[in-house]
Design an enzyme around this catalytic site. Structure first.
Site, PDB file in Angstrom:
ATOM      1  N   ARG A  36       0.855  -1.045   0.181  1.00 30.45           N
ATOM      2  CA  ARG A  36      -0.059  -0.043  -0.143  1.00 30.45           C
ATOM      3  C   ARG A  36       0.842   1.125  -0.068  1.00 30.45           C
ATOM      4  O   ARG A  36       0.600   2.450  -0.758  1.00 30.45           O
ATOM      5  CB  ARG A  36      -0.830   0.076   1.251  1.00 30.45           C
ATOM      6  CG  ARG A  36      -2.023  -1.127   0.755  1.00 30.45           C
ATOM      7  CD  ARG A  36      -2.958  -0.862   1.999  1.00 30.45           C
ATOM      8  NE  ARG A  36      -4.114  -1.664   1.694  1.00 30.45           N
ATOM      9  CZ  ARG A  36      -5.012  -2.249   2.796  1.00 30.45           C
ATOM     10  NH1 ARG A  36      -4.618  -2.095   3.901  1.00 30.45           N
ATOM     11  NH2 ARG A  36      -6.272  -2.660   2.191  1.00 30.45           N
ATOM     12  N   LYS A 197     -13.940 -16.047   3.097  1.00 34.80           N
ATOM     13  CA  LYS A 197     -15.151 -15.186   3.669  1.00 34.80           C
ATOM     14  C   LYS A 197     -16.107 -15.215   2.596  1.00 34.80           C
ATOM     15  O   LYS A 197     -16.668 -14.298   1.885  1.00 34.80           O
ATOM     16  CB  LYS A 197     -14.796 -13.599   3.641  1.00 34.80           C
ATOM     17  CG  LYS A 197     -13.498 -13.335   4.692  1.00 34.80           C
ATOM     18  CD  LYS A 197     -13.177 -11.953   4.507  1.00 34.80           C
ATOM     19  CE  LYS A 197     -11.954 -11.354   4.975  1.00 34.80           C
ATOM     20  NZ  LYS A 197     -11.485 -10.031   4.367  1.00 34.80           N
TER      21      LYS A 197
END
Ligand code: ADP
Ligand code: MG
Length: 400
Positions: A36, A197
């Site tokens: 990032r 997920k």
């Protein structure tokens, strides 16, 4: 697109508040993964080289409105200093006198990092006064934090009401790459979806059903679908509620969209019993745990992917963190790389899918590796991201 970008404004001599997503994973005070941070550099270099007074704001972790020294952005500022090769100042608070003094000391071309926004509860509350305090530090607001754009926080949403607001280069790149998947993608469009997920991904699955020509499914996601189809998946990770998967299967049948499921798998007796890892046909799991798609499945998926013109890859095919269960994700990654080389548009979305792409060496061969997790999923679901909506509103208003 409906918003302005950095290229549309003159930044020289301006105080520019830049919201970056510098929420890098930290381990013992060190940056464990700098993806990032690296992604933020293009915008920061541009501002520096154009003579802006750059004021970087970000969150790190979940301090929940309290000062948590382990979640200070100071080490991140130091790493930015190394990466930019020019001085990066740091202020120990993002508002108040410490921030104001540090901003006042900036010369054209200087870069300043302010302390973790989430040390103040007002950030996540999108408190208007707090947003105004942030806005008062600058003349222009740049939102480059795509990974946080699905949150309406003071630094991602509120501040855009008080300053001219434009998108940074990372934000622009993300929205263009993901926008191509929702606006008129080239066909065949195939989605490779996996990961753990499952519940969080039902929305994106249903939304993509409208656009894609097929799914290849792995990971815990596949286990849930297999169970919904009546396959005994033993002690594999899966959702207990099979209704969403059954609903998706029914929808897909109705639309004629194939959902490819594993025909074989790498199973083991326990998560940590790598020595017992073995390949079995999907109807012979026999109480064990599916931890990767099998080689026959991976080859079949690779064939589908190599024929695609547009590919989105979300969620690894197996427990890619372990050597014993990497092979499915590697095989499909290589297939996507091949398709991309032949002209396909490929986008990797999801934190773990991106981490797998980097770890297994195929990230550079993709058209785009998204830095967003939740933001990417919400975008693909067709939801409005508050951070992006704020930029669009700003472009319609007074403008920069
Ligand atoms: P993403 O971040 O790309 O959206 P997720 O967070 O949904 O992906 O899932 C990633 C995690 O899923 C990884 O930690 C991986 O080990 C795990 N995983 C993948 N396949 C399995 C499986 N068959 N059983 C258990 N965990 C799995
Ligand atoms: Mg994840």
């Amino acid at each position: 697109m409906q918003f302005k970008t950095l290229a549309d404004v003159d930044v020289r001599g301006k105080r520019v508040v830049v919201r970056e997503d510098l929420n890098v994973p930290m381990k013992a005070g060190r940056i464990a993964d700098d993806t990032r941070l690296v992604a933020a550099l293009e915008t920061l270099r541009y501002l520096r080289d154009r003579g802006a007074k750059t004021i970087v704001v970000s969150h790190l972790g979940r301090p929940d409105g309290k000062v948590v020294p382990a979640l200070s952005l100071r080490p991140v500022a130091e790493e930015l200093h190394r990466r930019l090769g020019s001085t990066v100042a740091f202020a120990p608070d993002c508002v108040g006198p410490a921030a104001a003094e540090a901003v006042a000391a900036l010369e054209n071309g200087d870069v300043l990092v302010l302390e973790n926004l989430r040390f103040h509860a007002e950030e996540e509350d999108n408190d208007p006064q707090f947003a105004q305090q942030l806005a008062a530090l600058g003349d222009l607001y740049v939102n480059d934090a795509f990974g946080t754009a699905h949150r309406a926080h003071a630094s991602t949403e509120g501040i855009a009401r008080d300053l001219p607001a434009v998108a940074g280069f990372l934000m622009q790149k993300e929205l263009e790459a993901l926008g191509r998947l929702t606006n008129d993608p080239r066909h065949p469009f195939v989605c490779a979806i996996g990961g753990a997920k499952v519940k969080d991904k039902v929305g994106v699955f249903v939304a993509l059903l409208e656009r894609v020509d097929g799914f290849v499914v792995g990971g815990g996601m596949a286990n849930t679908f297999l169970a919904a189809r009546g396959v005994d998946v033993g002690s594999s990770l899966r959702d207990s509620d099979l209704e969403p998967a059954k609903h998706i299967i029914a929808l897909a049948d109705e639309k004629g969209v194939p959902i490819h499921l594993p025909t074989d798998a790498v199973v083991s007796t326990a998560f940590d019993a790598d020595e017992n890892a073995t390949v079995v046909p999907i109807d012979a799991v026999d109480g064990r745990m599916i931890l990767d798609i099998g080689p026959e499945t991976a080859q079949a998926y690779a064939l589908v992917l190599r024929g695609a013109q547009t590919i989105v890859f979300n969620g690894p095919m197996g427990v890619y963190e372990k050597a014993a269960y990497q092979s499915g994700t590697r095989t499909i990654g290589e297939a996507i790389a091949e398709a991309t080389k032949a002209g396909a548009d490929s986008v990797v979305g999801g934190g773990d899918a991106a981490a797998a792409a980097h770890a297994l060496g195929f990230a550079d061969a993709m058209t785009h590796v998204s830095t967003g997790g939740g933001a990417t999923l919400e975008f693909l679901e067709g939801k409005t991201l508050p951070g992006v909506a704020a930029l669009e509103r700003a472009a319609l208003g007074a403008g920069a």
